[in-house]
Scaffold this motif. Sequence first.
Motif, mmCIF file in Angstrom:
data_model
loop_
_atom_site.group_PDB
_atom_site.id
_atom_site.type_symbol
_atom_site.label_atom_id
_atom_site.label_comp_id
_atom_site.label_asym_id
_atom_site.label_seq_id
_atom_site.Cartn_x
_atom_site.Cartn_y
_atom_site.Cartn_z
ATOM 1 N N GLU A 63 0.812 -1.220 0.000
ATOM 2 C CA GLU A 63 0.000 0.000 0.000
ATOM 3 C C GLU A 63 0.845 1.270 0.000
ATOM 4 O OE1 GLU A 63 -2.872 -0.241 3.113
ATOM 5 O OE2 GLU A 63 -3.754 -2.102 2.360
ATOM 6 N N PHE A 64 1.974 1.207 -0.721
ATOM 7 C CA PHE A 64 2.788 2.396 -0.973
ATOM 8 C C PHE A 64 2.833 2.672 -2.475
ATOM 9 C CE2 PHE A 64 4.472 1.065 3.164
ATOM 10 C CZ PHE A 64 4.485 2.274 3.840
ATOM 11 N N SER A 65 1.681 2.512 -3.124
ATOM 12 C CA SER A 65 1.640 2.633 -4.580
ATOM 13 C C SER A 65 2.012 4.030 -5.066
ATOM 14 C CB SER A 65 0.240 2.265 -5.090
ATOM 15 O OG SER A 65 -0.743 3.058 -4.449
ATOM 16 N N GLU A 66 1.893 5.041 -4.179
ATOM 17 C CA GLU A 66 2.239 6.401 -4.601
ATOM 18 C C GLU A 66 3.729 6.556 -4.888
ATOM 19 O OE1 GLU A 66 2.188 6.412 -0.046
ATOM 20 O OE2 GLU A 66 1.057 5.526 -1.696
ATOM 21 N N PHE A 67 4.549 5.586 -4.427
ATOM 22 C CA PHE A 67 5.987 5.650 -4.677
ATOM 23 C C PHE A 67 6.376 5.031 -6.021
ATOM 24 C CE2 PHE A 67 6.830 5.454 0.182
ATOM 25 C CZ PHE A 67 6.515 6.800 0.273
ATOM 26 N N VAL A 68 5.449 4.301 -6.643
ATOM 27 C CA VAL A 68 5.806 3.534 -7.839
ATOM 28 C C VAL A 68 6.214 4.456 -8.981
ATOM 29 C CG1 VAL A 68 4.940 1.975 -9.614
ATOM 30 C CG2 VAL A 68 4.379 1.562 -7.214
ATOM 31 N N ARG A 69 5.391 5.473 -9.255
ATOM 32 C CA ARG A 69 5.670 6.346 -10.403
ATOM 33 C C ARG A 69 6.998 7.085 -10.258
ATOM 34 N NH1 ARG A 69 0.985 10.216 -12.500
ATOM 35 N NH2 ARG A 69 0.106 8.151 -12.901
ATOM 36 N N PRO A 70 7.256 7.776 -9.121
ATOM 37 C CA PRO A 70 8.556 8.457 -9.004
ATOM 38 C C PRO A 70 9.732 7.488 -9.011
ATOM 39 C CG PRO A 70 7.328 8.566 -6.933
ATOM 40 C CD PRO A 70 6.386 8.077 -7.973
ATOM 41 N N LEU A 71 9.532 6.278 -8.461
ATOM 42 C CA LEU A 71 10.621 5.306 -8.452
ATOM 43 C C LEU A 71 10.927 4.831 -9.869
ATOM 44 C CD1 LEU A 71 12.603 3.720 -6.750
ATOM 45 C CD2 LEU A 71 10.874 1.938 -6.480
ATOM 46 N N LYS A 72 9.881 4.628 -10.666
ATOM 47 C CA LYS A 72 10.098 4.231 -12.057
ATOM 48 C C LYS A 72 10.836 5.321 -12.823
ATOM 49 C CE LYS A 72 6.340 0.915 -12.816
ATOM 50 N NZ LYS A 72 5.103 0.615 -13.580
ATOM 51 N N ALA A 73 10.466 6.577 -12.563
ATOM 52 C CA ALA A 73 11.142 7.691 -13.238
ATOM 53 C C ALA A 73 12.615 7.746 -12.849
ATOM 54 C CB ALA A 73 10.443 9.008 -12.889
ATOM 55 N N SER A 74 12.900 7.560 -11.565
ATOM 56 C CA SER A 74 14.295 7.568 -11.102
ATOM 57 C C SER A 74 15.075 6.411 -11.701
ATOM 58 C CB SER A 74 14.337 7.492 -9.573
ATOM 59 O OG SER A 74 13.708 8.603 -8.989
ATOM 60 N N LEU A 75 14.427 5.248 -11.775
ATOM 61 C CA LEU A 75 15.091 4.075 -12.351
ATOM 62 C C LEU A 75 15.405 4.300 -13.823
ATOM 63 C CD1 LEU A 75 16.068 1.152 -12.080
ATOM 64 C CD2 LEU A 75 13.735 0.407 -12.608
ATOM 65 N N GLU A 76 14.463 4.900 -14.545
ATOM 66 C CA GLU A 76 14.676 5.160 -15.965
ATOM 67 C C GLU A 76 15.833 6.136 -16.171
ATOM 68 O OE1 GLU A 76 14.110 4.568 -19.931
ATOM 69 O OE2 GLU A 76 13.137 3.535 -18.251
ATOM 70 N N GLU A 77 15.877 7.164 -15.322
ATOM 71 C CA GLU A 77 16.967 8.134 -15.412
ATOM 72 C C GLU A 77 18.309 7.477 -15.101
ATOM 73 O OE1 GLU A 77 18.275 12.432 -13.418
ATOM 74 O OE2 GLU A 77 16.355 11.474 -12.908
ATOM 75 N N PHE A 78 18.311 6.608 -14.084
ATOM 76 C CA PHE A 78 19.537 5.895 -13.724
ATOM 77 C C PHE A 78 20.009 5.000 -14.866
ATOM 78 C CE2 PHE A 78 21.335 1.887 -12.130
ATOM 79 C CZ PHE A 78 22.492 2.362 -11.526
ATOM 80 N N ARG A 79 19.059 4.316 -15.498
ATOM 81 C CA ARG A 79 19.418 3.416 -16.594
ATOM 82 C C ARG A 79 19.995 4.187 -17.777
ATOM 83 N NH1 ARG A 79 14.149 -0.662 -16.373
ATOM 84 N NH2 ARG A 79 15.033 -2.143 -14.856
ATOM 85 N N LYS A 80 19.424 5.371 -18.048
ATOM 86 C CA LYS A 80 19.950 6.180 -19.155
ATOM 87 C C LYS A 80 21.381 6.622 -18.871
ATOM 88 C CE LYS A 80 15.549 7.999 -20.863
ATOM 89 N NZ LYS A 80 14.693 9.205 -21.030
ATOM 90 N N LYS A 81 21.621 7.088 -17.643
ATOM 91 C CA LYS A 81 22.976 7.504 -17.280
ATOM 92 C C LYS A 81 23.935 6.326 -17.340
ATOM 93 C CE LYS A 81 21.771 11.407 -14.298
ATOM 94 N NZ LYS A 81 21.836 11.963 -12.918
#
Length: 606
Positions: A534-552
């Motif tokens: 029940e911490f679904s509000e963290f999913v979107r920002p975490l995905k964005a951070s992961l995507e940025e990390f993967r690009k770098k």
Amino acid sequence: MTIMGSQSPNIVKLLLDFDPLSPKKMVDMKLYQVTTFALSQFLCLKLWCSQLGSLAMMMIRSVMTSCSFFEPTLLFLLSISDLVVKIHGLGFGINYGQIANNLPLPSQVAVLIQSLNVSRIKLYDADPNVLVAFSESNVEFVIGLGNEYIENMTNPSKAQTWIQQHVQPYFSQTKITCITVGNEVFNSNDTQLMVNLLPAMQTVHDALVSLGLDQQVTVTTAHSFNILSSSYPPSSGAFREDLVQYIQPLLDFHAQINSPFLINAYPFFTYKDNPNVVPLNYVLFQPNQGTIDPNTNLHYDNMLYAQIDAVYAAIKQMGHDDIQVRISETGWPSNGDPEEVGATPQNAALYNGNLLKRIEQKQGTPAKPSVPIDIYVFALFNEDLKPGPASERNYGLYYPNGSPVYNIGLKGYLPQMPMAAKSNILSVNLLVCIVTSFIFALELSRCLESESKKRMSEAEELPRSIVRRVVKDKLSRCSEDGEISVSKDSLLAFSESGRIFIHYLSATANDICKESKRQIISAEDVFKALEETEFSEFVRPLKASLEEFRKKNAGKKVAVSKGKEDEPRKKRKLKAESSDKGEASNKSDSSDKGEGSVEGEDEDDQ
């Protein structure tokens, strides 16, 4: 101790016989407020101390022995509370809805509920904050699985996981007695939801059986009164034909596991739709001539009892007389839209006040006179975010600030809790605050001292510099004071909280990974774990951070790969340059030697 012998019975009588609706002298009202407020504060202290444990109780005893005034006062309050609890225990439950943005904290609600001596609460979810707040409170809880969970609950693994996460962790401290699967499912137009309801209930029950909880926790669902096609006269009650295929096996399941049939019944709706036909006194439990069922010759003086017996009649038509009917919701709004006739504070006070008096008398319905009505009143608070007409936001007995919406004269069951401290109240309130603050400070000091001596292992400790930077960054956004300093103990608390959360999330992700029969936890496992916890509000920002990390990271890999490709070329170039330098050096040496010979020959000639 004459205060214990002669005064307390009079005070108790005042509490039990006090009727706020009748005219009273100011001195009586003030004495009533002082006594009830002191009692509520003491119950708060009693609840809080029970959670602190033996150390807190030892401290209270030491304070009592050193303060000649505190001991008789505390014992006096204890005598009052014990008498009130023994003589008047409330027989109704209450719905605790939370679709609002201004409600008090669950810990505050726990104090309010205990001061009212309400022993049963119905939730629409399994809010862990509420369940923790009511630990060791002896309040029985009905927790809920929303309609959105029904499809998942048909899966045995998911049902068991839900029980393990939302029931087992709190079961030893909080009395969870029932789980409602869905709410008014048959009132929807979702056929698949109707089909899944019974399998979901069966699967949840099976999960309780496998975990050894089925004897303490039962399973049911709540229905709208609209599932009946006929309700008048009560003896002709019948379910809608289109729902019989779902209700028949559902009733068989109820009989099999001995769980109640829940119905949400609101006479207000019937009156609102037909104010010129339905007598107002009949729906408000006020004196009226009532109506007689021609088939049974039973007399009904209120609509709610007629509705309950209509449900019993419908169940009997399906071949069951072994299922108890409980009212999971009933109430009356104190306000509504202009077209919502009858939604007034006066009518709400009459409906709920008269209903609670009948519950206190342990009345049964005309068809079931020996079975006391079992009712959950809707609702504890007004909920300002509920959708729909204005009445939906005005069913509460209390405003979010703890003051009653209307006074229903419960003879001490629902005492007003003054928001401002009067001079007579201040002494008791101050005394309780001093003692509780002293105990809290002592306990906090002991805990901090103990924690400071502990050293977390280096492998699990989060980087302190990162924790400090994140905490200060977040706090600075919430404050306009500029630079914010954070103490060492606070940083330790933040770090430990983060570590525990990471462990919890990792364990959940690991379970998801194992269910998929894989050995390595993936990012998707972590995202699913956030949703399950029940911490679904963290999913979107975490995905964005992961995507940025993967690009770098991808950019770094390209640079490294390009560097590796250029390395042989660089080596060849360096080798060539080295070879050229060697040849040039050899030529230079040869030239120097030749010039030396000529010079020597010239010298000889001379």
